[in-house]
Motif scaffolding. Structure first.
Motif, PDB file in Angstrom:
ATOM      1  N   TRP A  22      -5.085  -5.591  -7.396  1.00  0.00           N
ATOM      2  CA  TRP A  22      -3.820  -5.407  -6.701  1.00  0.00           C
ATOM      3  C   TRP A  22      -3.699  -6.445  -5.609  1.00  0.00           C
ATOM      4  O   TRP A  22      -4.660  -6.749  -4.912  1.00  0.00           O
ATOM      5  N   THR A  24      -0.820  -7.938  -2.452  1.00  0.00           N
ATOM      6  CA  THR A  24       0.431  -7.770  -1.723  1.00  0.00           C
ATOM      7  C   THR A  24       0.649  -8.979  -0.829  1.00  0.00           C
ATOM      8  O   THR A  24      -0.304  -9.521  -0.267  1.00  0.00           O
ATOM      9  N   PHE A  29       4.438  -6.344  -4.208  1.00  0.00           N
ATOM     10  CA  PHE A  29       3.220  -5.760  -4.767  1.00  0.00           C
ATOM     11  C   PHE A  29       3.025  -6.294  -6.185  1.00  0.00           C
ATOM     12  O   PHE A  29       3.979  -6.328  -6.967  1.00  0.00           O
ATOM     13  N   ARG A 102       8.680  -4.348  -5.254  1.00  0.00           N
ATOM     14  CA  ARG A 102       8.641  -4.305  -3.798  1.00  0.00           C
ATOM     15  C   ARG A 102       7.527  -3.376  -3.339  1.00  0.00           C
ATOM     16  O   ARG A 102       7.341  -2.297  -3.894  1.00  0.00           O
ATOM     17  N   GLU A 103       6.824  -3.766  -2.305  1.00  0.00           N
ATOM     18  CA  GLU A 103       5.743  -2.946  -1.766  1.00  0.00           C
ATOM     19  C   GLU A 103       6.264  -1.623  -1.227  1.00  0.00           C
ATOM     20  O   GLU A 103       5.615  -0.598  -1.352  1.00  0.00           O
ATOM     21  N   ARG A 104       7.449  -1.614  -0.698  1.00  0.00           N
ATOM     22  CA  ARG A 104       7.993  -0.378  -0.126  1.00  0.00           C
ATOM     23  C   ARG A 104       8.248   0.693  -1.185  1.00  0.00           C
ATOM     24  O   ARG A 104       8.509   1.832  -0.882  1.00  0.00           O
ATOM     25  N   GLY A 107       3.532   1.036  -3.802  1.00  0.00           N
ATOM     26  CA  GLY A 107       2.377   0.492  -4.508  1.00  0.00           C
ATOM     27  C   GLY A 107       2.531   0.669  -5.997  1.00  0.00           C
ATOM     28  O   GLY A 107       3.527   0.284  -6.568  1.00  0.00           O
TER      29      GLY A 107
END
Length: 120
Positions: A22, A24, A29, A102-104, A107
């Motif tokens: 993973w 970021t 992500f 998007r990370e928001r 994940g």
């Protein structure tokens, strides 16, 4: 081995993706899946958000929702809408797929996963 309720459409291959990493950066992500062998199935699941799966290396069959299965060859971006169950089957050894969003969005949060009998 068969899947839930005895069906074979969600059968899981004996060897699963490995080398999952993973990453970021700047709110993006990326989940990297390295798939060692042809015929490996990335099990069916759905996310709460739209995302892109990018086929970096190899070839896959992608199944999403009620659509017919589609073959993709690298390099190729594959758009997956929110809440649509999808799975991939590798057609070549050493296939690499990136799941990007998007990370928001949480994940690698799974909205729904197709549960399989007899699979740990």
């Amino acid at each position: 081995m068969t899947g839930c309720n005895g069906c074979t459409s969600c059968e899981r291959a004996g060897i699963q993706p490995f080398g999952e990493e993973w990453h970021t950066a700047d709110g993006v992500f990326i989940k990297e899946m390295k798939i060692p062998l042809a015929g490996t199935v990335v099990p069916q699941h759905a996310h709460s958000y739209d995302h892109t799966s990018f086929l970096v290396r190899g070839s896959i069959i992608a199944e999403a929702g009620d659509a017919d299965p589609v073959r993709y060859d690298a390099p190729r971006a594959i758009f997956i809408p929110a809440l649509i169950k999808h799975r991939f089957t590798s057609l070549e050894d050493m296939t690499v797929i990136l799941c990007i969003h998007r990370e928001r969005d949480g994940g690698a949060a799974i909205h729904e996963e197709h549960q399989l009998e007899g699979v740990a």
